[in-house]
Design an enzyme around this catalytic site. Structure first.
Site, mmCIF file in Angstrom:
data_model
loop_
_atom_site.group_PDB
_atom_site.id
_atom_site.type_symbol
_atom_site.label_atom_id
_atom_site.label_comp_id
_atom_site.label_asym_id
_atom_site.label_seq_id
_atom_site.Cartn_x
_atom_site.Cartn_y
_atom_site.Cartn_z
ATOM 1 N N GLY A 1 0.823 -1.218 0.000
ATOM 2 C CA GLY A 1 0.000 0.000 0.000
ATOM 3 C C GLY A 1 0.851 1.259 0.000
ATOM 4 O O GLY A 1 1.916 1.295 -0.604
ATOM 5 N N LEU A 2 0.385 2.261 0.713
ATOM 6 C CA LEU A 2 1.075 3.542 0.802
ATOM 7 C C LEU A 2 1.336 4.149 -0.563
ATOM 8 O O LEU A 2 2.459 4.525 -0.891
ATOM 9 C CB LEU A 2 2.405 3.397 1.564
ATOM 10 C CG LEU A 2 2.302 3.039 3.038
ATOM 11 C CD1 LEU A 2 3.684 2.899 3.634
ATOM 12 C CD2 LEU A 2 1.507 4.077 3.799
ATOM 13 N N CYS A 3 0.334 4.147 -1.390
ATOM 14 C CA CYS A 3 0.515 4.805 -2.675
ATOM 15 C C CYS A 3 -0.738 5.607 -3.029
ATOM 16 O O CYS A 3 -1.203 5.602 -4.147
ATOM 17 C CB CYS A 3 0.857 3.801 -3.769
ATOM 18 S SG CYS A 3 -0.223 2.390 -3.779
ATOM 19 N N GLY A 4 -1.292 6.264 -2.024
ATOM 20 C CA GLY A 4 -2.432 7.135 -2.270
ATOM 21 C C GLY A 4 -3.653 6.357 -2.716
ATOM 22 O O GLY A 4 -3.886 5.233 -2.275
#
Lengths: 292, 137
Positions: free
Chosen positions: A86-89
């Site tokens: 994750g961590l991609c907006g």
């Protein structure tokens, strides 16, 4: 007002977060550069291949190949390209929205863990999951594509479509559903590809009869699977470039937010410290006054 | 009259220049192309591609691997899986890759067909590269 110790603790934690997000931003930035280069470098190739396919298809009319045959769609085959982590907006969320809009019966193949998790959670028909590393080498991707084309040829699925984030630039990635097979109208397809890649290196016109070696059906049979593999690989590269761009932007926002929060907290901390000192001086002065 | 030769691989545009004659290795054997050639679409095999310029230019040799070539109005476009010029071949690296691939083929009896095909292709392309490099000395 919170005590200075509490504020100090928060400052420390926000600083840590900022450091982590900054590191992740840098990592994503360098990976993004590589992924973007790979996508851009692959474009002339995809372009040329589309041109060849177009000239082949227009001149070898009536050539029979299962990839070109239009058939009744009973079961769609959809390849979902997402990230592994994750961590991609909103990148993955936007893709999932597109998955939610899919009509009719469909079987899914996922490249990327996030997509597989989503499909499993929403109880979609997930027939296979592949994990491709950040480099997205052709051989890794080929396994997934060949899995799908086998199903396609066996009649288990009637289309091959790809849902992926199309890389426009660092800030903009648009989720897209792209039909790949069957290729019923090659000429249209080549034209859209040409417009999209922006490489207008059209071949010089030549109206003479085209020669095929060994012969048209055999060249077609060799070119089509080759083309499908390469084309989907190009989409995977585009998805990777999107992933790292989105991640870099998300991390940059997080870092900027952390910096802002840090400024606010530092101000609050200084105020609290000053207040405590003033308080202390007041107390000492008062005590002396009483003692005197 | 001259030809425009363009060689593109998935990684880069390897070659783009005007030449006077090209020899392309195809699955049916080598074909030589001169200006004014009839439009042609053919399958390229692993082998040597020779680009010749008459006069001072001389010939350039490139190792190309698997793909397609299209000739249309004096433009020769080659779509290759791999392509590298004579100078770009690192003999030792190729030798090692070749050895590794051959070893893999021998060691694992029941490779899946795709993997096997990939390795075979690697072996044959390495062979082409080595032959090209060694002959030039």
């Amino acid at each position: 007002m919170a005590s200075t110790r509490d504020i100090r603790r928060r400052i420390k934690s926000v600083k840590n977060t900022r450091q982590i997000t900054r590191a992740m931003e840098l990592v994503a930035a360098s990976k993004m550069k590589r992924a973007q280069q790979a996508t851009l470098a692959g474009r002339p190739y995809a372009q040329l291949m589309a041109q060849m396919l177009a000239s082949l298809a227009t001149r070898a009319d009536g050539a029979q190949h299962p990839f070109l045959e239009k058939r009744e769609v009973k079961m769609r085959g959809i390849l979902l390209l997402t990230t592994n982590i994750g961590l991609c907006g909103a990148l993955n969320a936007n893709l999932f929205k597109l998955v939610g809009e899919v009509q009719g019966a469909a079987k899914f193949v996922a490249i990327g863990r996030k997509g597989a998790q989503y499909l499993a959670r929403t109880k979609r028909d997930l027939i296979a999951e592949f994990v491709v590393d950040d480099r997205a080498s052709f051989n890794d991707v080929k396994v997934a594509i060949e899995f799908m084309t086998e199903r396609f040829l066996a009649g288990e699925i009637d289309t091959i479509e790809v849902i992926y984030p199309r890389f426009k630039n660092t800030l903009v990635q648009t989720p897209l559903l792209r039909p790949i097979l069957p290729l019923t109208n090659v000429r249209d397809f080549a034209a859209t590809l040409e417009a999209e890649t922006g490489v207008c290196g059209a071949l010089p016109r030549d109206d003479r009869e085209m020669l095929f070696e060994p012969d048209a059906p055999r060249v077609l049979a060799a070119l089509l699977p080759f083309y499908v593999n390469r084309f989907i690989h190009q989409l995977v590269l585009s998805a990777k470039a999107s992933e790292f761009s989105a991640r870099m932007v998300a991390m940059k926002t997080a870092k900027d937010n952390a910096s802002k929060l840090l400024d606010d907290l530092t101000l609050e901390y200084n105020k609290a410290r000053q207040a405590a000192i003033t308080q202390e001086i007041l107390e000492i002065a008062a005590a002396q006054y009483v003692a005197a | 009259m001259s030809l425009t030769l363009e060689i593109v691989t998935p990684e880069a545009r390897v070659y783009s220049d005007t030449v006077d004659a090209v020899v392309i290795p195809t699955v049916e054997g080598e074909i030589g192309i001169l200006p004014g050639h009839i439009p042609l679409l053919t399958q390229v095999a692993n082998g040597e591609l020779v680009a010749t310029r008459t006069g001072s230019g001389g010939s350039q040799y490139l190792a190309v691997g698997g793909g397609f070539a299209q000739i249309s109005g004096d433009k020769v476009s080659v779509l290759a899986e791999h392509a590298c010029s004579e100078d770009a071949i690192d003999e030792r690296a190729v030798e090692e890759a070749l050895k590794r691939a051959q070893q893999q083929i021998e060691e694992s009896k029941n490779l899946d067909p795709q993997q096997y095909e990939h390795l075979q292709n690697l072996v044959s392309y390495s062979g082409v590269q080595l032959a090209l490099k060694r002959r030039s000395r």
